[in-house]
Scaffold this motif. Structure first.
Motif, PDB file in Angstrom:
ATOM      1  N   PHE A   5       1.080  -1.215  -0.037  1.00 49.60           N
ATOM      2  CA  PHE A   5      -0.177   0.149   0.235  1.00 49.60           C
ATOM      3  C   PHE A   5       0.868   1.126  -0.006  1.00 49.60           C
ATOM      4  N   LYS A   6       0.643   2.147  -1.036  1.00 48.10           N
ATOM      5  CA  LYS A   6       1.268   3.489  -1.237  1.00 48.10           C
ATOM      6  C   LYS A   6       1.111   4.430   0.257  1.00 48.10           C
ATOM      7  N   ASP A   7       0.175   4.415   0.443  1.00 44.86           N
ATOM      8  CA  ASP A   7      -0.369   5.444   1.648  1.00 44.86           C
ATOM      9  C   ASP A   7      -1.693   5.041   2.059  1.00 44.86           C
ATOM     10  N   TRP A   8      -2.115   5.873   3.043  1.00 49.96           N
ATOM     11  CA  TRP A   8      -3.716   5.691   3.700  1.00 49.96           C
ATOM     12  C   TRP A   8      -4.739   5.505   2.740  1.00 49.96           C
ATOM     13  N   GLY A   9      -4.940   6.549   1.537  1.00 51.97           N
ATOM     14  CA  GLY A   9      -5.832   6.487   0.615  1.00 51.97           C
ATOM     15  C   GLY A   9      -5.912   5.284  -0.120  1.00 51.97           C
ATOM     16  N   ASP A  10      -4.719   4.683  -0.470  1.00 57.06           N
ATOM     17  CA  ASP A  10      -4.438   3.651  -1.279  1.00 57.06           C
ATOM     18  C   ASP A  10      -4.995   2.359  -0.534  1.00 57.06           C
ATOM     19  N   PHE A  11      -4.723   2.304   0.817  1.00 54.74           N
ATOM     20  CA  PHE A  11      -5.225   1.369   1.664  1.00 54.74           C
ATOM     21  C   PHE A  11      -6.572   1.455   1.754  1.00 54.74           C
ATOM     22  N   GLU A  12      -7.251   2.429   1.823  1.00 53.58           N
ATOM     23  CA  GLU A  12      -8.731   2.588   2.144  1.00 53.58           C
ATOM     24  C   GLU A  12      -9.462   2.323   0.838  1.00 53.58           C
ATOM     25  N   SER A  13      -8.941   2.618  -0.266  1.00 55.30           N
ATOM     26  CA  SER A  13      -9.611   2.167  -1.485  1.00 55.30           C
ATOM     27  C   SER A  13      -9.349   0.819  -2.044  1.00 55.30           C
ATOM     28  N   ARG A  14      -8.250   0.094  -1.622  1.00 58.80           N
ATOM     29  CA  ARG A  14      -8.270  -1.305  -2.055  1.00 58.80           C
ATOM     30  C   ARG A  14      -8.955  -2.143  -1.209  1.00 58.80           C
ATOM     31  N   VAL A  15      -8.810  -2.059   0.278  1.00 57.79           N
ATOM     32  CA  VAL A  15      -9.510  -3.064   1.257  1.00 57.79           C
ATOM     33  C   VAL A  15     -10.972  -2.658   1.564  1.00 57.79           C
ATOM     34  N   GLN A  16     -11.776  -3.924   1.112  1.00 61.25           N
ATOM     35  CA  GLN A  16     -13.138  -3.665   1.188  1.00 61.25           C
ATOM     36  C   GLN A  16     -13.504  -3.599   2.957  1.00 61.25           C
ATOM     37  N   GLY A  17     -14.351  -2.474   3.260  1.00 59.70           N
ATOM     38  CA  GLY A  17     -14.730  -2.413   4.672  1.00 59.70           C
ATOM     39  C   GLY A  17     -14.124  -1.409   5.102  1.00 59.70           C
ATOM     40  N   ILE A  18     -12.876  -0.846   4.732  1.00 60.96           N
ATOM     41  CA  ILE A  18     -12.030   0.138   5.399  1.00 60.96           C
ATOM     42  C   ILE A  18     -12.453   1.544   4.506  1.00 60.96           C
ATOM     43  N   GLY A  19     -13.022   2.450   5.392  1.00 59.07           N
ATOM     44  CA  GLY A  19     -13.268   3.775   4.891  1.00 59.07           C
ATOM     45  C   GLY A  19     -12.574   4.698   5.882  1.00 59.07           C
ATOM     46  N   GLU A  20     -12.601   6.354   5.683  1.00 55.21           N
ATOM     47  CA  GLU A  20     -12.239   7.049   6.363  1.00 55.21           C
ATOM     48  C   GLU A  20     -12.092   6.921   7.996  1.00 55.21           C
ATOM     49  N   LYS A  21     -13.439   6.732   8.481  1.00 55.21           N
ATOM     50  CA  LYS A  21     -13.681   6.709   9.743  1.00 55.21           C
ATOM     51  C   LYS A  21     -12.922   5.392  10.340  1.00 55.21           C
ATOM     52  N   LYS A  22     -13.060   4.551   9.617  1.00 56.22           N
ATOM     53  CA  LYS A  22     -12.643   3.298  10.330  1.00 56.22           C
ATOM     54  C   LYS A  22     -10.776   3.242  10.350  1.00 56.22           C
ATOM     55  N   ALA A  23     -10.306   3.758   9.210  1.00 54.73           N
ATOM     56  CA  ALA A  23      -8.755   4.040   8.961  1.00 54.73           C
ATOM     57  C   ALA A  23      -8.548   4.865  10.245  1.00 54.73           C
ATOM     58  N   VAL A  24      -9.113   5.919  10.682  1.00 55.80           N
ATOM     59  CA  VAL A  24      -8.648   6.843  11.575  1.00 55.80           C
ATOM     60  C   VAL A  24      -8.690   6.077  13.049  1.00 55.80           C
ATOM     61  N   LYS A  25      -9.679   5.056  13.173  1.00 55.18           N
ATOM     62  CA  LYS A  25      -9.512   4.282  14.659  1.00 55.18           C
ATOM     63  C   LYS A  25      -8.403   3.123  14.595  1.00 55.18           C
ATOM     64  N   LEU A  26      -8.145   2.739  13.383  1.00 58.58           N
ATOM     65  CA  LEU A  26      -7.116   1.677  13.207  1.00 58.58           C
ATOM     66  C   LEU A  26      -5.955   2.277  13.489  1.00 58.58           C
TER      67      LEU A  26
END
Length: 108
Positions: free
Chosen positions: A55-76
């Motif tokens: 994964f290049k960055d958080w945006g890449d991570f959020e877009s490629r992994v189903q079920g991970i959005g902005e809010k979930k990424a912040v919590k993780l």
């Protein structure tokens, strides 16, 4: 003796809950140790990383992994997950360097 054992167990538990795990380096067990990531999410992350590369960055991570959005990424991120060694918002927190609009002073 019992107090020492309990103290050691408490210290290990506390240190494990603040562990940092990089999404590009952690295996499924390490990813599952992050609060908010279960076995199925850890598998999705590992499968996507295998399929599409790191994964290049958080945006890449959020877009490629189903079920991970902005809010979930912040919590993780708050729970210790990192992407390329950076917490969510860490890369955006540092403002880009601005070029000076003033002309350079002439040396005498």
């Amino acid at each position: 003796m019992l107090k020492r054992i309990l103290l050691i167990v408490c210290m290990l538990t506390a240190s494990a809950s603040f562990a940092q795990v990089d999404v590009n380096k952690g295996d499924q067990a390490a990813l599952s140790s992050i609060k908010g990531i279960g076995a199925s999410t850890a598998k999705r992350i590992a499968d996507e990383r295998t399929k599409g590369g790191n994964f290049k960055d958080w945006g890449d991570f959020e877009s490629r992994v189903q079920g991970i959005g902005e809010k979930k990424a912040v919590k993780l991120s708050e729970a210790g997950l990192q992407v390329n060694g950076k917490a969510k918002g860490e890369a955006a927190a540092a403002p880009p360097a601005k070029a000076s609009s003033k002309p350079a002073a002439k040396p005498k």
